[in-house]
Design a protein around this motif. Structure first.
Motif, PDB file in Angstrom:
ATOM      1  N   ASN A  48      21.977  11.794 -17.020  1.00 35.37           N
ATOM      2  CA  ASN A  48      21.490  10.717 -16.151  1.00 35.37           C
ATOM      3  C   ASN A  48      20.335   9.975 -16.826  1.00 35.37           C
ATOM      4  OD1 ASN A  48      19.152  12.217 -15.760  1.00 35.37           O
ATOM      5  ND2 ASN A  48      19.704  12.882 -13.704  1.00 35.37           N
ATOM      6  N   ARG A  49      19.770   8.998 -16.128  1.00 35.76           N
ATOM      7  CA  ARG A  49      18.701   8.168 -16.710  1.00 35.76           C
ATOM      8  C   ARG A  49      17.458   8.974 -17.078  1.00 35.76           C
ATOM      9  NH1 ARG A  49      18.818   3.987 -11.995  1.00 35.76           N
ATOM     10  NH2 ARG A  49      21.039   4.093 -11.813  1.00 35.76           N
ATOM     11  N   GLY A  51      17.538  11.877 -18.388  1.00 33.39           N
ATOM     12  CA  GLY A  51      17.864  12.764 -19.489  1.00 33.39           C
ATOM     13  C   GLY A  51      18.360  14.134 -19.052  1.00 33.39           C
ATOM     14  N   LEU A  52      18.577  14.320 -17.738  1.00 35.49           N
ATOM     15  CA  LEU A  52      19.072  15.597 -17.241  1.00 35.49           C
ATOM     16  C   LEU A  52      20.585  15.659 -17.372  1.00 35.49           C
ATOM     17  CD1 LEU A  52      16.906  15.903 -14.017  1.00 35.49           C
ATOM     18  CD2 LEU A  52      16.549  17.049 -16.209  1.00 35.49           C
ATOM     19  N   SER A  53      21.086  16.778 -17.870  1.00 37.48           N
ATOM     20  CA  SER A  53      22.527  16.948 -18.051  1.00 37.48           C
ATOM     21  C   SER A  53      23.178  17.420 -16.764  1.00 37.48           C
ATOM     22  CB  SER A  53      22.803  17.962 -19.153  1.00 37.48           C
ATOM     23  OG  SER A  53      22.360  17.454 -20.375  1.00 37.48           O
ATOM     24  N   GLN A  54      24.414  17.006 -16.575  1.00 37.11           N
ATOM     25  CA  GLN A  54      25.181  17.365 -15.397  1.00 37.11           C
ATOM     26  C   GLN A  54      26.622  17.581 -15.820  1.00 37.11           C
ATOM     27  OE1 GLN A  54      24.672  14.584 -12.193  1.00 37.11           O
ATOM     28  NE2 GLN A  54      26.740  14.907 -11.449  1.00 37.11           N
ATOM     29  N   LEU A  55      27.252  18.619 -15.295  1.00 34.41           N
ATOM     30  CA  LEU A  55      28.650  18.890 -15.580  1.00 34.41           C
ATOM     31  C   LEU A  55      29.510  18.087 -14.606  1.00 34.41           C
ATOM     32  CD1 LEU A  55      30.386  20.642 -17.442  1.00 34.41           C
ATOM     33  CD2 LEU A  55      30.405  22.363 -15.634  1.00 34.41           C
ATOM     34  N   VAL A  56      30.501  17.359 -15.129  1.00 39.68           N
ATOM     35  CA  VAL A  56      31.349  16.480 -14.323  1.00 39.68           C
ATOM     36  C   VAL A  56      32.808  16.772 -14.632  1.00 39.68           C
ATOM     37  CG1 VAL A  56      31.965  14.063 -13.890  1.00 39.68           C
ATOM     38  CG2 VAL A  56      29.594  14.671 -14.296  1.00 39.68           C
ATOM     39  N   LEU A  57      33.639  16.782 -13.590  1.00 36.76           N
ATOM     40  CA  LEU A  57      35.079  16.957 -13.760  1.00 36.76           C
ATOM     41  C   LEU A  57      35.738  15.585 -13.755  1.00 36.76           C
ATOM     42  CD1 LEU A  57      37.683  18.618 -13.858  1.00 36.76           C
ATOM     43  CD2 LEU A  57      37.565  18.793 -11.370  1.00 36.76           C
ATOM     44  N   HIS A  58      36.408  15.229 -14.835  1.00 37.86           N
ATOM     45  CA  HIS A  58      37.164  13.978 -14.925  1.00 37.86           C
ATOM     46  C   HIS A  58      38.584  14.285 -14.474  1.00 37.86           C
ATOM     47  CE1 HIS A  58      34.374  11.276 -17.131  1.00 37.86           C
ATOM     48  NE2 HIS A  58      33.802  12.440 -17.389  1.00 37.86           N
ATOM     49  N   ALA A  59      38.961  13.763 -13.311  1.00 35.05           N
ATOM     50  CA  ALA A  59      40.260  14.059 -12.719  1.00 35.05           C
ATOM     51  C   ALA A  59      41.387  13.380 -13.490  1.00 35.05           C
ATOM     52  CB  ALA A  59      40.288  13.604 -11.267  1.00 35.05           C
TER      53      ALA A  59
END
Length: 66
Positions: A48-49, A51-59
């Protein structure tokens, strides 16, 4: 529920799902909050803006479960 060290352990996760493209638009058009679905795709890391990482599922496929 997951068994760990012979004990039952509740496991919860909140995961964002990204659904892109015309085919997935048709699959998501009639979904509602709380509906049971099965999603297949791939995991990716987004930043995100701040700089924090996030796990995302791309369907790649979304299916309603009755």
């Amino acid at each position: 529920m997951q068994v760990e060290a012979e004990l039952n352990r509740n496991s919860y996760v909140r995961l964002s799902v990204v659904a892109s493209g015309a085919q997935l638009q048709n699959q998501t058009q009639h979904l509602y909050v709380g509906q049971a679905i099965q999603v297949r795709g791939f995991l990716n890391r987004h930043e995100n803006r701040n700089g924090l990482s996030q796990l995302v599922l791309h369907a790649q496929h979304i299916e309603r479960i009755n």
